[in-house]
Design a protein around this motif. Structure first.
Motif, PDB file in Angstrom:
ATOM      1  N   VAL A  24      -6.018  30.565  15.116  1.00  0.00           N
ATOM      2  CA  VAL A  24      -7.223  29.797  14.803  1.00  0.00           C
ATOM      3  C   VAL A  24      -8.022  30.641  13.814  1.00  0.00           C
ATOM      4  N   TRP A  45      -6.826  25.427  12.616  1.00  0.00           N
ATOM      5  CA  TRP A  45      -5.730  25.817  13.511  1.00  0.00           C
ATOM      6  C   TRP A  45      -4.425  25.848  12.718  1.00  0.00           C
ATOM      7  N   ASP A 103      -8.375  34.206  15.468  1.00  0.00           N
ATOM      8  CA  ASP A 103      -8.279  34.282  16.921  1.00  0.00           C
ATOM      9  C   ASP A 103      -6.938  33.677  17.323  1.00  0.00           C
ATOM     10  N   GLY A 118     -13.281  36.047   6.654  1.00  0.00           N
ATOM     11  CA  GLY A 118     -12.894  35.197   7.780  1.00  0.00           C
ATOM     12  C   GLY A 118     -12.337  36.041   8.908  1.00  0.00           C
ATOM     13  N   GLU A 172     -11.786  25.944   4.214  1.00  0.00           N
ATOM     14  CA  GLU A 172     -10.560  25.350   4.720  1.00  0.00           C
ATOM     15  C   GLU A 172      -9.639  24.861   3.601  1.00  0.00           C
ATOM     16  N   THR A 182     -11.102  20.591  19.001  1.00  0.00           N
ATOM     17  CA  THR A 182     -12.000  21.674  18.592  1.00  0.00           C
ATOM     18  C   THR A 182     -12.046  21.904  17.084  1.00  0.00           C
ATOM     19  N   PHE A 228     -11.314  31.301  11.501  1.00  0.00           N
ATOM     20  CA  PHE A 228     -12.750  30.988  11.454  1.00  0.00           C
ATOM     21  C   PHE A 228     -13.363  31.529  10.169  1.00  0.00           C
ATOM     22  N   GLY A 229     -14.461  30.896   9.767  1.00  0.00           N
ATOM     23  CA  GLY A 229     -15.278  31.425   8.675  1.00  0.00           C
ATOM     24  C   GLY A 229     -14.591  31.422   7.330  1.00  0.00           C
ATOM     25  N   LYS A 265     -13.265  26.098  10.481  1.00  0.00           N
ATOM     26  CA  LYS A 265     -12.297  26.441  11.523  1.00  0.00           C
ATOM     27  C   LYS A 265     -11.002  25.695  11.241  1.00  0.00           C
TER      28      LYS A 265
END
Length: 251
Positions: A154, A239, A220, A217, A160, A231, A156-157, A237
């Motif tokens: 995942v 995935w 996780d 970024g 995308e 989510t 983040f930041g 974010k």
């Protein structure tokens, strides 16, 4: 390596250390561990006890000299360069006999403790000191009881669209190592053009490490792909699903 110093502080003066370190071997023909079962009745049982909550029992068997020699010979066969390359359809690669499947920080801590202690020892003392060795559990990658679950990424930041564009630049193939990118309700299936690992998760991780170092970024990890659709609505974010490890190609 920031996880190592606090572990060293706990362990460096311990009188006895029993870390849990799992070493995986790639033994599809089951030549190393499994034959021991055929001699169980002949070998010495050194302990046996019941596990808690009716979860069975555990027995330790001491291998005699003959069995130990057989195990070491079988490990030598697995580590033979020619056999390793043939087994993995490679050419001229150095064999990888053991891969740390769990407890990598425990192993790194044990090594750090030994390196610190070695500074106070003579070369001969350092060579034979018990701290030079770590307790490990050797497990066959092809054991029927060993199941692998994918660990998805995942991110983040990040921008995308930029991340997806960069990944697509690396994924121009129509087959091979596959990842699935989830952004909102959209899922994009991609295949790496060039691979840097036997597994798609390894190739993906190297791509993400380089991308985040350059663009920022963070990453996780999750084993729950079902959370993907619920989510992904937060901006920044993304995935990336890495698929199944059912082939057990960790080497």
């Amino acid at each position: 390596m920031e996880r190592i110093p606090p572990r060293v502080k706990v362990r460096e003066h311990a009188a006895l250390e029993c870390p849990h370190i799992m070493l995986l071997i790639d033994d599809p023909m089951k030549t190393v561990i499994e034959p021991v079962e055929d001699r169980m009745a002949e070998l010495e049982s050194v302990y046996q006890f019941d596990l808690m909550q009716d979860s069975g029992s555990l027995e330790g068997i001491l291998c005699d000299d003959s069995e130990a020699r057989r195990i070491l010979a079988a490990l030598d066969e697995l580590g033979d360069p020619e056999a390793f390359n043939a087994r993995n359809q490679l050419t001229g690669k150095a064999p990888l006999l053991f891969a740390v499947g769990d407890g990598n920080h425990s192993l790194a801590t044990a090594k750090t403790c030994y390196e610190n202690l070695k500074k106070t020892l003579s070369p001969e003392e350092a060579r034979i000191h018990p701290a030079r060795y770590a307790l490990v559990e050797v497990v066959n990658l092809h054991d029927d009881s060993l199941e692998f679950e994918p660990i998805h990424r995942v991110v983040f930041g990040v921008d995308e669209e930029k991340l997806l564009h960069s990944l697509k630049e690396q994924c121009r193939a129509s087959d091979g190592q596959r990842v699935v990118v989830c952004k909102g309700k959209q899922k994009t299936e991609l295949y790496f053009s060039q691979t840097s690992s036997n597994l798609p998760v390894g190739t993906l991780q190297q791509f993400l490490d380089a991308y985040i170092e350059e663009n920022g970024g963070r990453v996780d990890y999750s084993s729950r792909s079902g959370s993907c659709g619920r989510t992904l609505r937060a901006d920044g974010k993304c995935w990336i699903l890495t698929g199944s490890h059912a082939e057990k190609r960790a080497f």
